[in-house]
Motif scaffolding. Structure first.
Motif, mmCIF file in Angstrom:
data_model
loop_
_atom_site.group_PDB
_atom_site.id
_atom_site.type_symbol
_atom_site.label_atom_id
_atom_site.label_comp_id
_atom_site.label_asym_id
_atom_site.label_seq_id
_atom_site.Cartn_x
_atom_site.Cartn_y
_atom_site.Cartn_z
ATOM 1 N N ALA A 1 0.833 -1.203 0.000
ATOM 2 C CA ALA A 1 0.000 0.000 0.000
ATOM 3 C C ALA A 1 0.869 1.255 0.000
ATOM 4 O O ALA A 1 0.561 2.233 -0.701
ATOM 5 C CB ALA A 1 -0.925 -0.009 1.216
ATOM 6 N N GLY A 2 1.956 1.216 0.777
ATOM 7 C CA GLY A 2 2.822 2.388 0.842
ATOM 8 C C GLY A 2 3.421 2.734 -0.504
ATOM 9 O O GLY A 2 3.436 3.910 -0.908
ATOM 10 N N TYR A 3 3.906 1.720 -1.240
ATOM 11 C CA TYR A 3 4.526 2.020 -2.532
ATOM 12 C C TYR A 3 3.488 2.482 -3.549
ATOM 13 O O TYR A 3 3.713 3.446 -4.289
ATOM 14 C CB TYR A 3 5.277 0.810 -3.075
ATOM 15 C CG TYR A 3 5.930 1.118 -4.414
ATOM 16 C CD1 TYR A 3 6.988 2.019 -4.485
ATOM 17 C CD2 TYR A 3 5.452 0.561 -5.593
ATOM 18 C CE1 TYR A 3 7.569 2.357 -5.701
ATOM 19 C CE2 TYR A 3 6.024 0.892 -6.824
ATOM 20 C CZ TYR A 3 7.080 1.790 -6.862
ATOM 21 O OH TYR A 3 7.642 2.130 -8.064
ATOM 22 N N VAL A 4 2.340 1.804 -3.585
ATOM 23 C CA VAL A 4 1.303 2.183 -4.550
ATOM 24 C C VAL A 4 0.827 3.608 -4.288
ATOM 25 O O VAL A 4 0.650 4.411 -5.225
ATOM 26 C CB VAL A 4 0.131 1.180 -4.486
ATOM 27 C CG1 VAL A 4 -1.076 1.706 -5.253
ATOM 28 C CG2 VAL A 4 0.557 -0.168 -5.063
ATOM 29 N N LEU A 5 0.622 3.962 -3.019
ATOM 30 C CA LEU A 5 0.183 5.317 -2.695
ATOM 31 C C LEU A 5 1.274 6.342 -3.031
ATOM 32 O O LEU A 5 0.977 7.447 -3.494
ATOM 33 C CB LEU A 5 -0.202 5.403 -1.222
ATOM 34 C CG LEU A 5 -1.469 4.636 -0.828
ATOM 35 C CD1 LEU A 5 -1.675 4.675 0.681
ATOM 36 C CD2 LEU A 5 -2.693 5.191 -1.554
ATOM 37 N N TRP A 6 2.538 5.972 -2.809
ATOM 38 C CA TRP A 6 3.628 6.883 -3.156
ATOM 39 C C TRP A 6 3.669 7.133 -4.661
ATOM 40 O O TRP A 6 3.869 8.272 -5.109
ATOM 41 C CB TRP A 6 4.970 6.321 -2.681
ATOM 42 C CG TRP A 6 6.113 7.200 -3.068
ATOM 43 C CD1 TRP A 6 6.553 8.328 -2.421
ATOM 44 C CD2 TRP A 6 6.951 7.064 -4.236
ATOM 45 N NE1 TRP A 6 7.612 8.893 -3.092
ATOM 46 C CE2 TRP A 6 7.882 8.143 -4.215
ATOM 47 C CE3 TRP A 6 7.014 6.136 -5.273
ATOM 48 C CZ2 TRP A 6 8.849 8.309 -5.193
ATOM 49 C CZ3 TRP A 6 7.975 6.303 -6.258
ATOM 50 C CH2 TRP A 6 8.874 7.375 -6.211
ATOM 51 N N VAL A 7 3.488 6.074 -5.456
ATOM 52 C CA VAL A 7 3.471 6.249 -6.915
ATOM 53 C C VAL A 7 2.331 7.169 -7.318
ATOM 54 O O VAL A 7 2.499 8.061 -8.170
ATOM 55 C CB VAL A 7 3.343 4.878 -7.622
ATOM 56 C CG1 VAL A 7 3.072 5.071 -9.116
ATOM 57 C CG2 VAL A 7 4.609 4.068 -7.430
ATOM 58 N N HIS B 1 3.422 10.594 -6.438
ATOM 59 C CA HIS B 1 4.546 11.016 -7.274
ATOM 60 C C HIS B 1 4.080 11.393 -8.682
ATOM 61 O O HIS B 1 4.602 12.339 -9.283
ATOM 62 C CB HIS B 1 5.570 9.884 -7.348
ATOM 63 C CG HIS B 1 6.798 10.217 -8.130
ATOM 64 N ND1 HIS B 1 7.798 11.033 -7.644
ATOM 65 C CD2 HIS B 1 7.198 9.849 -9.387
ATOM 66 C CE1 HIS B 1 8.752 11.147 -8.548
ATOM 67 N NE2 HIS B 1 8.409 10.439 -9.615
ATOM 68 N N THR B 2 3.119 10.657 -9.206
ATOM 69 C CA THR B 2 2.628 10.926 -10.559
ATOM 70 C C THR B 2 1.516 11.963 -10.572
ATOM 71 O O THR B 2 1.128 12.437 -11.651
ATOM 72 C CB THR B 2 2.097 9.622 -11.204
ATOM 73 O OG1 THR B 2 1.044 9.083 -10.386
ATOM 74 C CG2 THR B 2 3.213 8.593 -11.345
ATOM 75 N N LEU C 1 -4.771 5.485 -7.325
ATOM 76 C CA LEU C 1 -4.710 4.430 -8.345
ATOM 77 C C LEU C 1 -3.716 4.769 -9.465
ATOM 78 O O LEU C 1 -3.779 4.189 -10.547
ATOM 79 C CB LEU C 1 -6.104 4.183 -8.928
ATOM 80 C CG LEU C 1 -7.163 3.734 -7.913
ATOM 81 C CD1 LEU C 1 -8.501 3.495 -8.604
ATOM 82 C CD2 LEU C 1 -6.718 2.469 -7.174
ATOM 83 N N GLY C 2 -2.802 5.684 -9.189
ATOM 84 C CA GLY C 2 -1.837 6.074 -10.210
ATOM 85 C C GLY C 2 -0.977 4.925 -10.688
ATOM 86 O O GLY C 2 -0.531 4.920 -11.849
#
Length: 386
Positions: free
Chosen positions: A237-243, A246-247, A252-253
């Protein structure tokens, strides 16, 4: 379906000693694969080192390690291949290895993958040994080692690292070490998108454990289970939310990043069309038949796992990995590699081998190991990617 703890804990022979036969066999199989790759590559004038460390996904991981995130390739058809698609744990370890040693990022990745493959083999042994006994554990590791795509275990890819984290997380679940299982699940979620399968296994086991404990007033461990359920999804969840942040495309980026690679989850529709297209001309019919047989075999193995009463977390994990691999909408040639972490599917085969005569089982595994080594060398020297 059996409970989480299906067998009494193995006698304390020493965990390394107990796993030694499995690890020795694993090292032998992987050494054979690398030797055959080196010989094949020498005959073709290619570099086995480059094939293992600096092609396809390996290049993307080393670029993340060296440059961080933000690198992308724009293709003539408008697609955008961004390195944000690649989860960060392997690049972090590559960067750490390059900082602490004279190794390049690529060579550090190879070292990480090699060590992780041993940890994965040990984890697979631990799970199978706990559920079915030592002999099945040894056979399970051997079957995983001799898979036709086993050469990926020796590449600077993330499959070995992910499988190691997943296997040990599942072992921790089976032995009710909830916090350990959750931390490993969170790290698996930082390694590959399929880390959600490990999270699902932890959650399913914890919920089932809560359901059993409702009728046991003296049961302990509730706070640790709750903490485990909280910690398990943090990595993914942390990486997906960071992406997404970031984008600038919101939570859901990451799906947009995958769409740039023409990858996603469509329930298997694109894969079914890919298989159907193989039956439109005679030369490709055999490939189509092979794909149908392969998918049927995978589904059959999962059904056998259910019938044999594998523990719930193994079934949830294997089912999720299989569904995500078969129902992805692109990179059909990579599906065997994507299924590599689904080791619980191999336990019925391991049990079958363990029941046979040792000499016959060894002979079968040796023959398959040779065929796998040849196939791996041919595969990597092809057009790729695996």
């Amino acid at each position: 379906m059996t409970d989480l703890v299906t067998r009494p804990a193995p006698p304390r022979v020493g965990p390394v000693r107990r796993a030694t036969p499995a690890l020795a066999g694993y090292v032998a199989v992987r050494a054979l694969g690398v030797i055959v790759l080196a010989l094949w590559s020498a005959a073709r004038g290619t570099s086995p080192h480059t094939l293992l460390t600096a092609r396809w996904d390996s290049l993307w991981y080393t670029r993340v390690a060296a440059l961080g995130y933000g690198y992308e390739v724009r293709l003539p058809n408008g697609d955008v291949h961004s390195n944000l698609a690649f989860f960060p744990l392997l690049p972090w370890l590559e960067r750490l290895g390059a900082v602490l040693t004279p190794l390049s990022y690529a060579d550090a990745g190879l070292v990480v993958s090699t060590l992780a493959s041993l940890a994965a083999a040990w984890g697979i042994f631990a799970v199978a040994d706990h559920v079915y006994g030592r002999r099945v554990g040894v056979c399970a590791v051997a079957v995983w080692a001799v898979l036709p795509v086993g050469i990926v275990q020796s590449m600077a890819y993330s499959e070995s690292l992910f499988t190691a984290l997943a296997a040990w997380s599942l072992y921790a679940v089976l032995t009710q070490r909830w916090v350990t299982a959750a931390v490993l699940a969170s790290l698996a979620g930082l390694t590959r998108p399929v880390g959600v399968a490990v999270v699902a296994a932890v959650w399913a086991a914890a919920i089932a454990s809560y359901a059993r404990d409702r009728h046991a007033p003296a049961a302990h461990g509730g706070p640790r289970r709750a903490l485990g359920m909280f910690l398990a999804p943090l990595g993914a969840a942390g990486y997906v939310l960071w992406v997404g942040h970031h984008t600038g495309k919101g939570p859901l980026g990451y799906l947009d990043v995958q769409a740039g690679w023409r990858n996603g989850f469509d329930g298997g529709y694109a894969f079914a069309r890919f298989i159907a297209d193989k039956f439109t001309s005679f030369p490709s019919v055999l490939a189509g038949v092979g794909l149908v047989v392969g998918v049927a075999l995978i589904i059959w193995l999962y059904v056998v796992c259910v019938r044999q009463g594998q523990p719930l977390p193994l079934l949830v994990y294997a089912g999720a990995v299989t569904a995500l691999a078969l129902c992805a909408s692109s990179y059909f040639g990579s599906k065997p590699r994507l299924l590599l972490p689904a080791f619980p599917l191999l336990l019925p085969l391991a049990r079958l081998l363990a029941r046979g005569r040792p000499r016959r089982s060894v002979a079968v595994l040796a023959g398959v190991a040779v065929a796998s080594a040849v196939y791996g060398a041919w595969w990597l020297n092809g057009s790729g990617p695996p």
